[in-house]
Design an enzyme around this catalytic site. Structure first.
Site, PDB file in Angstrom:
ATOM      1  N   ASN A 143      43.923 -17.290  43.627  1.00 15.48           N
ATOM      2  CA  ASN A 143      44.531 -17.307  44.961  1.00 15.48           C
ATOM      3  C   ASN A 143      44.222 -15.968  45.619  1.00 15.48           C
ATOM      4  OD1 ASN A 143      46.125 -17.383  47.204  1.00 15.48           O
ATOM      5  ND2 ASN A 143      48.091 -17.469  46.102  1.00 15.48           N
ATOM      6  N   TRP A 144      43.303 -16.003  46.574  1.00 13.50           N
ATOM      7  CA  TRP A 144      42.856 -14.747  47.191  1.00 13.50           C
ATOM      8  C   TRP A 144      43.872 -14.222  48.198  1.00 13.50           C
ATOM      9  CZ3 TRP A 144      36.927 -15.714  48.543  1.00 13.50           C
ATOM     10  CH2 TRP A 144      36.238 -15.966  47.356  1.00 13.50           C
ATOM     11  N   LYS A 145      44.849 -15.023  48.518  1.00 12.96           N
ATOM     12  CA  LYS A 145      45.871 -14.644  49.514  1.00 12.96           C
ATOM     13  C   LYS A 145      45.189 -14.183  50.809  1.00 12.96           C
ATOM     14  CE  LYS A 145      49.074 -13.931  45.753  1.00 12.96           C
ATOM     15  NZ  LYS A 145      50.234 -13.273  45.189  1.00 12.96           N
ATOM     16  N   HIS A 170      53.762 -21.954  47.761  1.00  9.63           N
ATOM     17  CA  HIS A 170      53.713 -20.642  47.108  1.00  9.63           C
ATOM     18  C   HIS A 170      54.967 -19.845  47.464  1.00  9.63           C
ATOM     19  CE1 HIS A 170      52.479 -16.602  46.032  1.00  9.63           C
ATOM     20  NE2 HIS A 170      51.583 -17.166  45.246  1.00  9.63           N
ATOM     21  N   GLU A 229      55.369 -16.913  48.312  1.00  9.31           N
ATOM     22  CA  GLU A 229      55.231 -16.074  49.516  1.00  9.31           C
ATOM     23  C   GLU A 229      55.434 -16.901  50.779  1.00  9.31           C
ATOM     24  OE1 GLU A 229      51.480 -14.399  48.363  1.00  9.31           O
ATOM     25  OE2 GLU A 229      52.505 -13.295  46.767  1.00  9.31           O
ATOM     26  N   GLU A 234      55.369 -19.951  38.764  1.00  6.75           N
ATOM     27  CA  GLU A 234      55.143 -18.561  39.148  1.00  6.75           C
ATOM     28  C   GLU A 234      56.493 -17.864  39.335  1.00  6.75           C
ATOM     29  OE1 GLU A 234      50.976 -17.929  40.937  1.00  6.75           O
ATOM     30  OE2 GLU A 234      52.319 -18.402  42.583  1.00  6.75           O
ATOM     31  N   GLY A 282      52.506  -9.976  41.576  1.00  2.60           N
ATOM     32  CA  GLY A 282      52.068  -8.721  42.179  1.00  2.60           C
ATOM     33  C   GLY A 282      52.821  -7.500  41.664  1.00  2.60           C
ATOM     34  N   SER A 288      50.890 -11.884  37.680  1.00  6.38           N
ATOM     35  CA  SER A 288      50.280 -10.760  36.964  1.00  6.38           C
ATOM     36  C   SER A 288      49.400 -11.185  35.784  1.00  6.38           C
ATOM     37  CB  SER A 288      51.352  -9.764  36.505  1.00  6.38           C
ATOM     38  OG  SER A 288      52.005  -9.197  37.635  1.00  6.38           O
ATOM     39  N   GLY A 315      46.402 -14.058  41.197  1.00  4.05           N
ATOM     40  CA  GLY A 315      46.339 -13.407  42.496  1.00  4.05           C
ATOM     41  C   GLY A 315      45.402 -12.209  42.449  1.00  4.05           C
TER      42      GLY A 315
END
Ligand code: 13P
Length: 259
Positions: free
Chosen positions: A13-15, A99, A101, A171, A177, A217, A238
Site C-alpha cells: 500500500n503506497w498510500k 483502511h 487511515e 491491521e 507506521g 510495520s 505500507g
C-alpha cells in the site's frame, strides 16, 4: 478448500507517496522478485494519480494493481471519489477498502466499507477489507469486540458465495507506521479469531479458504516469522513497500520447513 490452497498474498500500500517517475522505477525494481516468487501473489496499490501508469506497467506480469479505495455508486455527484468501472477500465484488478487511515481521517464507517465492498464484488475487483483495533481499544480489552463489529458491519448481507474472493487485512492501528509490529503470536491470535468468526457467521468453507493478511510495520526482517503463522496468509505492507529491495525481500519471504 484446505489451508494449503490459500495462496500467499503480499500487497504493498503506497498510500500518498511517489511521483510518476518514482512509481515506474519501483514497479521495475520489484518485477524480478515477483516473477521469481513461485505461488505468491503480489499486489501493489499506488495512489489514484499513478494507477493508470502502474496498471499499464504491470500488464502481462505477475503483479496486480489495486486502488486504495473504491466508491459504492456506479457514477454520480461524488466529488473526490472513484467508481469501480473507472478503475477496471485502467486495468486495476483489486481494491483496498476500509483502511484505518480512511476510517480515522475521512469518516469511513462500517456501513460505507460494506457498500464499497459491494461495488468491488460486483465489478470483480479483488477486495482487501481492512479491520483492526486502536491501542486504546486493545488496552481496554476490546480487540475482539471491535474486530467482530467491523467484520459484521462490512460483511452483513452478502452471500458466502459472493465473498469467496474476499481478503481481510488485520491491521492493528497501533502497529501502522509506528515500527511497533504485532508479535507473531498476537497476529496469529487475531487471525484465528477472525477465521473462527467467519466460520460461525458464514460457513466453515468460507473461513477455511479466506485469506487473512497482517498489516502494521511489516519489514524484511519480520516477515518470515509472521508468515510462519498458520493463519497469516500474507501481508499488507505500507512504508516498506516503497523500497524495491525491501519489498522484493518481503515478496520472497522464507518460511522454515515444518519439522
Ligand atoms: P506500515 O507498514 O507503514 O506500518 O503500514 C501498514 C499499512 O497501513 C498498510 O496498509
Amino acid at each position: 478448500m484446505t489451508s494449503n490452497q490459500r495462496r500467499p498474498l503480499i500487497a504493498g500500500n503506497w498510500k500518498m507517496n511517489l511521483d510518476l517517475a518514482g512509481a515506474k522505477a519501483l514497479v521495475a525494481g520489484i518485477q524480478e522478485a515477483a516473477s521469481r516468487a513461485d505461488g505468491v501473489e503480489t499486489v501493489i496499490a499506488p495512489p489514484f494519480t499513478s494507477l493508470a501508469v502502474v496498471a499499464q506497467a504491470v500488464k502481462g506480469t505477475k503483479i496486480r494493481c489495486a486502488s486504495q479505495n473504491v466508491h459504492w455508486a456506479e457514477n454520480g455527484a461524488f466529488t473526490g471519489e472513484c467508481a469501480a468501472a473507472s478503475l477496471k477500465e485502467l486495468g486495476v484488478e483489486s481494491a483496498i477498502i476500509g483502511h484505518s487511515e480512511r476510517r480515522q481521517h475521512f469518516g469511513e464507517t462500517d456501513k460505507s466499507v460494506h457498500d464499497r465492498l459491494g461495488a468491488a464484488l460486483k465489478a470483480g475487483l479483488l477486495p482487501i477489507v481492512c479491520i483492526g483495533e486502536s491501542l486504546d481499544e486493545r488496552e481496554a480489552q476490546e480487540t475482539w469486540r471491535v474486530l467482530e463489529t467491523q467484520m459484521k458491519g462490512a460483511l452483513e448481507g452478502f452471500a458466502p458465495t459472493d465473498l469467496s474472493v474476499l481478503v481481510i487485512a488485520y491491521e492493528p492501528v497501533w502497529a501502522i507506521g509506528t515500527g511497533k509490529v504485532a508479535t507473531p503470536a498476537q497476529a496469529q491470535e487475531a487471525h484465528l479469531f477472525i477465521r473462527k468468526k467467519v466460520a460461525s457467521l458464514y460457513s466453515e468453507e468460507l473461513a477455511t479458504g479466506l485469506r487473512i493478511l497482517y498489516g502494521g510495520s511489516v519489514k524484511p526482517d519480520n516477515v518470515d516469522e509472521l508468515m510462519s503463522q498458520p493463519d497469516v496468509d500474507g501481508a499488507l505492507v505500507g512504508g516498506a513497500s516503497l523500497k524495491a529491495d525491501g519489498f522484493s525481500r518481503i515478496i520472497g519471504f522464507q518460511v522454515p520447513a515444518a519439522s
